[in-house]
Design a protein around this motif. Structure first.
Motif, PDB file in Angstrom:
ATOM      1  N   ASP A 210      -1.600  67.118  68.929  1.00  0.00           N
ATOM      2  CA  ASP A 210      -0.715  67.032  70.091  1.00  0.00           C
ATOM      3  C   ASP A 210       0.338  68.125  70.102  1.00  0.00           C
ATOM      4  O   ASP A 210       1.159  68.191  71.019  1.00  0.00           O
ATOM      5  N   ARG A 211       0.306  69.008  69.098  1.00  0.00           N
ATOM      6  CA  ARG A 211       1.306  70.075  68.998  1.00  0.00           C
ATOM      7  C   ARG A 211       0.686  71.473  69.054  1.00  0.00           C
ATOM      8  O   ARG A 211       1.418  72.448  69.261  1.00  0.00           O
ATOM      9  N   ILE A 212      -0.617  71.573  68.835  1.00  0.00           N
ATOM     10  CA  ILE A 212      -1.267  72.877  68.706  1.00  0.00           C
ATOM     11  C   ILE A 212      -2.336  73.034  69.784  1.00  0.00           C
ATOM     12  O   ILE A 212      -3.109  72.106  70.046  1.00  0.00           O
ATOM     13  N   VAL A 213      -2.379  74.206  70.394  1.00  0.00           N
ATOM     14  CA  VAL A 213      -3.388  74.541  71.405  1.00  0.00           C
ATOM     15  C   VAL A 213      -4.131  75.789  70.922  1.00  0.00           C
ATOM     16  O   VAL A 213      -3.554  76.877  70.897  1.00  0.00           O
ATOM     17  N   PRO A 214      -5.386  75.671  70.506  1.00  0.00           N
ATOM     18  CA  PRO A 214      -6.135  76.861  70.082  1.00  0.00           C
ATOM     19  C   PRO A 214      -6.535  77.709  71.285  1.00  0.00           C
ATOM     20  O   PRO A 214      -6.799  77.186  72.378  1.00  0.00           O
ATOM     21  N   LEU A 215      -6.584  79.012  71.073  1.00  0.00           N
ATOM     22  CA  LEU A 215      -7.049  79.927  72.115  1.00  0.00           C
ATOM     23  C   LEU A 215      -7.959  80.957  71.459  1.00  0.00           C
ATOM     24  O   LEU A 215      -7.500  81.957  70.911  1.00  0.00           O
ATOM     25  N   PRO A 216      -9.280  80.718  71.475  1.00  0.00           N
ATOM     26  CA  PRO A 216     -10.222  81.585  70.757  1.00  0.00           C
ATOM     27  C   PRO A 216     -10.577  82.850  71.526  1.00  0.00           C
ATOM     28  O   PRO A 216     -11.682  83.011  72.051  1.00  0.00           O
TER      29      PRO A 216
ATOM     30  N   ILE B  35       0.662  77.791  70.420  1.00  0.00           N
ATOM     31  CA  ILE B  35      -0.611  78.344  70.879  1.00  0.00           C
ATOM     32  C   ILE B  35      -1.159  79.195  69.749  1.00  0.00           C
ATOM     33  O   ILE B  35      -0.540  80.182  69.350  1.00  0.00           O
ATOM     34  N   ALA B  36      -2.303  78.798  69.216  1.00  0.00           N
ATOM     35  CA  ALA B  36      -2.906  79.489  68.075  1.00  0.00           C
ATOM     36  C   ALA B  36      -4.003  80.417  68.576  1.00  0.00           C
ATOM     37  O   ALA B  36      -5.082  79.966  68.964  1.00  0.00           O
TER      38      ALA B  36
ATOM     39  N   VAL C  65       7.559  77.028  73.595  1.00  0.00           N
ATOM     40  CA  VAL C  65       6.255  77.648  73.346  1.00  0.00           C
ATOM     41  C   VAL C  65       6.386  78.652  72.213  1.00  0.00           C
ATOM     42  O   VAL C  65       7.186  79.585  72.285  1.00  0.00           O
ATOM     43  N   VAL C  66       5.606  78.436  71.163  1.00  0.00           N
ATOM     44  CA  VAL C  66       5.436  79.402  70.090  1.00  0.00           C
ATOM     45  C   VAL C  66       4.002  79.911  70.163  1.00  0.00           C
ATOM     46  O   VAL C  66       3.070  79.118  70.332  1.00  0.00           O
ATOM     47  N   ILE C  67       3.827  81.215  70.069  1.00  0.00           N
ATOM     48  CA  ILE C  67       2.482  81.789  70.059  1.00  0.00           C
ATOM     49  C   ILE C  67       2.258  82.452  68.706  1.00  0.00           C
ATOM     50  O   ILE C  67       3.067  83.276  68.271  1.00  0.00           O
ATOM     51  N   GLU C  68       1.179  82.069  68.059  1.00  0.00           N
ATOM     52  CA  GLU C  68       0.792  82.700  66.801  1.00  0.00           C
ATOM     53  C   GLU C  68      -0.486  83.489  67.034  1.00  0.00           C
ATOM     54  O   GLU C  68      -1.496  82.930  67.465  1.00  0.00           O
ATOM     55  N   ILE C  69      -0.435  84.782  66.765  1.00  0.00           N
ATOM     56  CA  ILE C  69      -1.608  85.639  66.906  1.00  0.00           C
ATOM     57  C   ILE C  69      -2.139  85.926  65.511  1.00  0.00           C
ATOM     58  O   ILE C  69      -1.495  86.616  64.719  1.00  0.00           O
ATOM     59  N   GLY C  70      -3.299  85.380  65.212  1.00  0.00           N
ATOM     60  CA  GLY C  70      -3.867  85.463  63.875  1.00  0.00           C
ATOM     61  C   GLY C  70      -3.546  84.196  63.108  1.00  0.00           C
ATOM     62  O   GLY C  70      -2.525  84.096  62.436  1.00  0.00           O
ATOM     63  N   THR C  71      -4.408  83.202  63.232  1.00  0.00           N
ATOM     64  CA  THR C  71      -4.112  81.858  62.724  1.00  0.00           C
ATOM     65  C   THR C  71      -4.866  81.515  61.453  1.00  0.00           C
ATOM     66  O   THR C  71      -4.434  80.667  60.678  1.00  0.00           O
ATOM     67  N   TRP C  72      -6.037  82.159  61.240  1.00  0.00           N
ATOM     68  CA  TRP C  72      -6.852  81.929  60.049  1.00  0.00           C
ATOM     69  C   TRP C  72      -7.212  80.453  59.965  1.00  0.00           C
ATOM     70  O   TRP C  72      -7.812  79.908  60.895  1.00  0.00           O
ATOM     71  N   LYS C  73      -6.792  79.739  58.921  1.00  0.00           N
ATOM     72  CA  LYS C  73      -7.145  78.320  58.771  1.00  0.00           C
ATOM     73  C   LYS C  73      -6.075  77.376  59.321  1.00  0.00           C
ATOM     74  O   LYS C  73      -6.209  76.159  59.230  1.00  0.00           O
ATOM     75  N   GLY C  74      -5.009  77.956  59.882  1.00  0.00           N
ATOM     76  CA  GLY C  74      -4.012  77.149  60.575  1.00  0.00           C
ATOM     77  C   GLY C  74      -2.799  76.743  59.766  1.00  0.00           C
ATOM     78  O   GLY C  74      -1.965  75.980  60.254  1.00  0.00           O
ATOM     79  N   ALA C  75      -2.649  77.243  58.546  1.00  0.00           N
ATOM     80  CA  ALA C  75      -1.555  76.780  57.692  1.00  0.00           C
ATOM     81  C   ALA C  75      -0.182  77.064  58.296  1.00  0.00           C
ATOM     82  O   ALA C  75       0.695  76.188  58.309  1.00  0.00           O
TER      83      ALA C  75
END
Length: 222
Positions: A124-130, A79-80, A50-60
């Motif tokens: 299949d690799r990214i899970v957005p969390l708005p 988790i974006a 599990v990698v969590i990215e806080i602040g994803t913008w356009k997803g690059a």
């Protein structure tokens, strides 16, 4: 946790990428330091589930992490976390404000992120969390989700960064790696980031942070 576990925990089993709209926006991977040695090394060396990215913008950068996982056969998910509403600097700067692509008085940046993930074949690799950062961290704690790697690139004000570090540190597993963006010991555009990270590392007594080309990293003790 697998991606399906994360969907069950965070989305009550409803895949947010199911049935994407037919009228996807054109690809737009504009970002800052989205490809960086610290991100690549974190995937290769830690092989995170599990990698969590806080602040994803356009997803690059989330996409770079996901592609690196795929290339190195790492069975992990990103988790974006983002509101996709922008931070203070996005509203204060006219150029960045335009990137929010407001529709009827409301930012529509999530549509750009969604289109990028779908077009890159990484659903299949990214899970957005708005959610905002603090509420997202609380939800993950409630659901028992821990991260092997956290990439923090949210607000840039000192108080905001300090709050994010306090909120997300309990979510990072012992031995896990935290990478923070916009870190610059020479001051840079966002000196509050550097002050907040240095104060946090001193307060909790961790080694580092080590820095390279606008990012820094430090490890949570076992």
């Amino acid at each position: 946790m697998t991606r399906q576990d994360l969907i069950a925990a965070l989305w009550h089993g409803r895949d947010p990428f199911a049935n994407p709209p037919a009228d996807l926006r054109a690809a737009d991977l504009q970002g800052w330091r989205s490809i960086h040695p610290y991100l690549e090394e974190a995937v290769i060396e830690l092989r995170p589930r599990v990698v969590i990215e806080i602040g994803t913008w356009k997803g690059a950068s989330a996409l770079f992490l996901a592609r690196t996982m795929a290339e190195h056969d790492v069975a992990g998910s990103v988790i974006a976390v983002d509101t996709w509403l922008g931070a203070v600097d996005h509203w204060a700067d006219a150029g960045l404000f335009a990137e929010l692509a407001t529709e009827h008085g409301y930012p529509s940046l999530y549509r750009t992120f969604l289109a990028n993930v779908v077009r890159e074949g990484m659903t299949d690799r990214i899970v957005p969390l708005p959610l905002d950062s603090v509420n997202a961290a609380e939800l993950l704690r409630l659901r028992g989700v821990t991260a092997d790697v956290i990439h923090l690139d949210a607000g840039h004000e000192e108080a905001s960064v300090a709050a994010d570090l306090r909120a997300w540190w309990p979510v990072l597993r012992p031995g896990g790696l935290l990478i923070a963006d916009d870190y610059d010991r020479l001051g840079g555009r966002f000196p509050g980031v550097t002050r907040a990270v240095d104060a946090f590392c001193a307060e909790i007594g961790v080694q580092g942070p080590w820095s390279l080309r606008g990012k820094c990293k430090f490890t949570k003790p076992d």
